[in-house]
Design a protein around this motif. Structure first.
Motif, PDB file in Angstrom:
ATOM      1  N   LEU A   9       0.804  -1.205   0.000  1.00 29.84           N
ATOM      2  CA  LEU A   9       0.000   0.000   0.000  1.00 29.84           C
ATOM      3  C   LEU A   9       0.850   1.273   0.000  1.00 29.84           C
ATOM      4  O   LEU A   9       0.320   2.365  -0.137  1.00 29.84           O
ATOM      5  CB  LEU A   9      -0.946   0.025   1.211  1.00 29.84           C
ATOM      6  N   SER A  10       2.153   1.138   0.164  1.00 33.63           N
ATOM      7  CA  SER A  10       3.019   2.312   0.139  1.00 33.63           C
ATOM      8  C   SER A  10       3.104   2.854  -1.280  1.00 33.63           C
ATOM      9  O   SER A  10       3.168   2.100  -2.251  1.00 33.63           O
ATOM     10  CB  SER A  10       4.419   1.945   0.629  1.00 33.63           C
ATOM     11  N   ASP A  11       3.089   4.187  -1.430  1.00 30.26           N
ATOM     12  CA  ASP A  11       3.202   4.742  -2.775  1.00 30.26           C
ATOM     13  C   ASP A  11       4.657   4.987  -3.166  1.00 30.26           C
ATOM     14  O   ASP A  11       4.929   5.519  -4.247  1.00 30.26           O
ATOM     15  CB  ASP A  11       2.352   6.007  -2.943  1.00 30.26           C
ATOM     16  N   ILE A  12       5.586   4.589  -2.311  1.00 25.18           N
ATOM     17  CA  ILE A  12       7.008   4.602  -2.656  1.00 25.18           C
ATOM     18  C   ILE A  12       7.483   3.145  -2.641  1.00 25.18           C
ATOM     19  O   ILE A  12       7.404   2.470  -1.622  1.00 25.18           O
ATOM     20  CB  ILE A  12       7.840   5.405  -1.634  1.00 25.18           C
ATOM     21  N   ARG A  31      10.923  11.586  -7.066  1.00 24.72           N
ATOM     22  CA  ARG A  31       9.766  11.130  -6.290  1.00 24.72           C
ATOM     23  C   ARG A  31       8.894  12.308  -5.866  1.00 24.72           C
ATOM     24  O   ARG A  31       7.672  12.172  -5.779  1.00 24.72           O
ATOM     25  CB  ARG A  31      10.244  10.347  -5.071  1.00 24.72           C
ATOM     26  N   LEU A  32       9.503  13.446  -5.610  1.00 19.69           N
ATOM     27  CA  LEU A  32       8.736  14.635  -5.232  1.00 19.69           C
ATOM     28  C   LEU A  32       7.815  15.056  -6.378  1.00 19.69           C
ATOM     29  O   LEU A  32       6.683  15.499  -6.148  1.00 19.69           O
ATOM     30  CB  LEU A  32       9.698  15.774  -4.877  1.00 19.69           C
ATOM     31  N   ALA A  33       8.300  14.905  -7.605  1.00 18.32           N
ATOM     32  CA  ALA A  33       7.507  15.252  -8.788  1.00 18.32           C
ATOM     33  C   ALA A  33       6.568  14.127  -9.200  1.00 18.32           C
ATOM     34  O   ALA A  33       5.826  14.271 -10.177  1.00 18.32           O
ATOM     35  CB  ALA A  33       8.428  15.604  -9.945  1.00 18.32           C
ATOM     36  N   ARG A  34       6.596  13.008  -8.500  1.00 20.68           N
ATOM     37  CA  ARG A  34       5.741  11.836  -8.778  1.00 20.68           C
ATOM     38  C   ARG A  34       6.049  11.206 -10.141  1.00 20.68           C
ATOM     39  O   ARG A  34       5.187  10.541 -10.713  1.00 20.68           O
ATOM     40  CB  ARG A  34       4.259  12.195  -8.744  1.00 20.68           C
ATOM     41  N   LEU A  35       7.252  11.376 -10.651  1.00 22.89           N
ATOM     42  CA  LEU A  35       7.585  10.761 -11.928  1.00 22.89           C
ATOM     43  C   LEU A  35       7.679   9.251 -11.811  1.00 22.89           C
ATOM     44  O   LEU A  35       7.595   8.538 -12.821  1.00 22.89           O
ATOM     45  CB  LEU A  35       8.918  11.326 -12.454  1.00 22.89           C
ATOM     46  N   ASP A  36       7.845   8.759 -10.590  1.00 26.22           N
ATOM     47  CA  ASP A  36       7.871   7.315 -10.378  1.00 26.22           C
ATOM     48  C   ASP A  36       6.469   6.735 -10.238  1.00 26.22           C
ATOM     49  O   ASP A  36       6.292   5.525 -10.209  1.00 26.22           O
ATOM     50  CB  ASP A  36       8.682   6.987  -9.120  1.00 26.22           C
ATOM     51  N   ARG A  37       5.453   7.621 -10.148  1.00 26.39           N
ATOM     52  CA  ARG A  37       4.045   7.194 -10.025  1.00 26.39           C
ATOM     53  C   ARG A  37       3.227   7.940 -11.071  1.00 26.39           C
ATOM     54  O   ARG A  37       2.528   8.912 -10.760  1.00 26.39           O
ATOM     55  CB  ARG A  37       3.532   7.492  -8.619  1.00 26.39           C
ATOM     56  N   PRO A  38       3.309   7.515 -12.335  1.00 23.08           N
ATOM     57  CA  PRO A  38       2.742   8.302 -13.431  1.00 23.08           C
ATOM     58  C   PRO A  38       1.223   8.260 -13.541  1.00 23.08           C
ATOM     59  O   PRO A  38       0.667   8.929 -14.416  1.00 23.08           O
ATOM     60  CB  PRO A  38       3.390   7.678 -14.666  1.00 23.08           C
ATOM     61  N   ILE A  85       5.095  19.410   0.557  1.00 20.01           N
ATOM     62  CA  ILE A  85       5.602  20.438   1.465  1.00 20.01           C
ATOM     63  C   ILE A  85       4.587  20.704   2.570  1.00 20.01           C
ATOM     64  O   ILE A  85       4.933  20.769   3.757  1.00 20.01           O
ATOM     65  CB  ILE A  85       5.918  21.736   0.694  1.00 20.01           C
ATOM     66  N   ALA A  86       3.325  20.841   2.186  1.00 24.53           N
ATOM     67  CA  ALA A  86       2.278  21.148   3.166  1.00 24.53           C
ATOM     68  C   ALA A  86       2.038  19.988   4.135  1.00 24.53           C
ATOM     69  O   ALA A  86       1.732  20.205   5.307  1.00 24.53           O
ATOM     70  CB  ALA A  86       0.981  21.498   2.449  1.00 24.53           C
ATOM     71  N   ARG A  98       4.715   7.420   4.241  1.00 19.46           N
ATOM     72  CA  ARG A  98       5.806   7.661   5.186  1.00 19.46           C
ATOM     73  C   ARG A  98       7.198   7.584   4.569  1.00 19.46           C
ATOM     74  O   ARG A  98       8.171   8.033   5.174  1.00 19.46           O
ATOM     75  CB  ARG A  98       5.718   6.697   6.367  1.00 19.46           C
ATOM     76  N   PHE A  99       7.311   7.046   3.336  1.00 14.32           N
ATOM     77  CA  PHE A  99       8.613   6.994   2.670  1.00 14.32           C
ATOM     78  C   PHE A  99       8.817   8.129   1.681  1.00 14.32           C
ATOM     79  O   PHE A  99       9.811   8.143   0.948  1.00 14.32           O
ATOM     80  CB  PHE A  99       8.794   5.649   1.956  1.00 14.32           C
ATOM     81  N   ARG A 100       7.900   9.088   1.620  1.00 13.09           N
ATOM     82  CA  ARG A 100       8.069  10.214   0.708  1.00 13.09           C
ATOM     83  C   ARG A 100       9.300  11.030   1.096  1.00 13.09           C
ATOM     84  O   ARG A 100       9.683  11.052   2.271  1.00 13.09           O
ATOM     85  CB  ARG A 100       6.807  11.081   0.703  1.00 13.09           C
ATOM     86  N   PRO A 101       9.928  11.709   0.138  1.00 15.81           N
ATOM     87  CA  PRO A 101      11.233  12.347   0.391  1.00 15.81           C
ATOM     88  C   PRO A 101      11.264  13.303   1.575  1.00 15.81           C
ATOM     89  O   PRO A 101      12.198  13.257   2.382  1.00 15.81           O
ATOM     90  CB  PRO A 101      11.510  13.085  -0.918  1.00 15.81           C
ATOM     91  N   LEU A 102      10.273  14.191   1.704  1.00 21.61           N
ATOM     92  CA  LEU A 102      10.276  15.139   2.818  1.00 21.61           C
ATOM     93  C   LEU A 102       9.961  14.449   4.136  1.00 21.61           C
ATOM     94  O   LEU A 102      10.574  14.744   5.162  1.00 21.61           O
ATOM     95  CB  LEU A 102       9.263  16.253   2.554  1.00 21.61           C
ATOM     96  N   ALA A 103       9.007  13.531   4.114  1.00 21.99           N
ATOM     97  CA  ALA A 103       8.613  12.841   5.345  1.00 21.99           C
ATOM     98  C   ALA A 103       9.734  11.969   5.885  1.00 21.99           C
ATOM     99  O   ALA A 103       9.898  11.828   7.102  1.00 21.99           O
ATOM    100  CB  ALA A 103       7.365  11.996   5.092  1.00 21.99           C
TER     101      ALA A 103
END
Length: 304
Positions: A9-12, A31-38, A85-86, A98-103
């Motif tokens: 269920l992780s999106d990373i 990953r921030l730009a979601r290019l890995d999740r098109p 960011i928000a 929880r694996f997103r770059p900022l988090a």
């Protein structure tokens, strides 16, 4: 109360092509730009392409197709950056994010803001290739792009705001090609908003436990156990708005066949929804790429 880890269920997806093929400094920005999740890119592009086809009443001009495709890519990526960011203080506590770059600390906030500035600058440069009216329409979407990430803090309808912003390119397409935005085009856009409320609510059910624990809001939390019925109603509104909008825009009879296929596909999705099984809902969310492709195909068929 804590979440049970379910990697599916992780999106990373650690170890994917981003980790295998890209230099380490590039990975968090990708990953921030979601290019890995098109999937989000396709969900933005297909309605925009459909509007370009309808406004052109056939194959759109290649230059316009390229400009709008790049614009959809850049604005979707910029919107994802704004969202991360928000939500950077919440994402670390949500199983899916929880694996997103900022988090996860792979990138800090100043660098994320700098990356956002580059994305917006590139998107703004594309406006130079469009008419003044289209530029004005484009600028009007910016408040929605920046308000959306904050909506889940004070309203149960962030999906509606996201749908309005996500599909703004449909209105821009008409502004660019036709020089005006007819009622049928507005109905097509409204149908896309209803569609996004539907599929994004399906997506939100994946996070509903974590969002409730964190005090966040969504349509999934609002609909609760009535989610299947509510999503079905929004999908019905989608099919209705796209059908009426297409009729007002002079689409020919093959378009009606396309609407029947889309209606059947959305009905199948509604039937398959299982509020207690997030993994099923996540797959149904992904299935909406097919819905978008069907819309673009129906628009093209409707110009024959």
């Amino acid at each position: 109360m804590t979440s049970t880890t379910r990697p599916d269920l992780s999106d990373i997806h650690l170890g994917d092509w981003v980790d295998r093929r890209l230099p380490r400094p590039w990975r968090p920005y990708t990953r921030l730009a979601r290019l890995d999740r098109p999937v989000g890119i396709w969900l933005t592009l297909f309605p925009c392409w459909a509007a370009l086809v309808q406004a052109s009443h056939g194959f759109p001009d290649l230059r316009q197709l390229v400009v709008f495709s790049l614009g959809a890519l850049l604005m979707r990526s910029a919107g994802s950056t704004v969202n991360d960011i928000a939500d950077r203080k919440f994402d670390g506590h949500v199983e899916r994010t929880r694996f997103r770059p900022l988090a996860s600390g792979q990138i800090d906030t100043p660098r994320a803001f700098a990356f956002l500035a580059v994305q917006l600058a590139l998107a703004a440069s594309l406006l130079l290739l469009l008419t003044p009216f289209t530029r004005l329409v484009a600028i009007c979407v910016l408040p929605l792009v920046f308000i959306y990430p904050l909506c889940k803090r004070f309203t149960h309808w962030p999906q509606a705001v996201l749908g309005a912003a996500f599909n703004w390119g449909m209105l821009m397409a008409w502004a660019e090609v036709a020089g005006h935005i007819p009622a049928g085009a507005v109905l097509m856009w409204a149908g896309a908003i209803a569609w996004q409320i539907g599929y994004d609510t399906v997506y939100a059910y994946v996070d509903v436990k974590d969002d409730t624990r964190l005090g966040l809001k969504s349509t999934a939390i609002l609909f609760g156990r009535h989610g299947k019925i509510c999503i079905g109603l929004f999908y019905a509104m989608t099919a209705g708005a796209w059908s009426l909008g297409g009729w007002l825009l002079g689409m020919s009879w093959p378009y009606a066949i396309g609407m029947l296929v889309i209606g059947a596909h959305l009905a199948w999705q509604t039937w398959r929804i299982d509020l207690a099984r997030p993994e099923v809902n996540f797959r149904l969310f992904l299935a909406n790429v097919v819905s978008g492709a069907l819309l673009a195909a129906a628009a093209l068929a409707g110009t024959w």
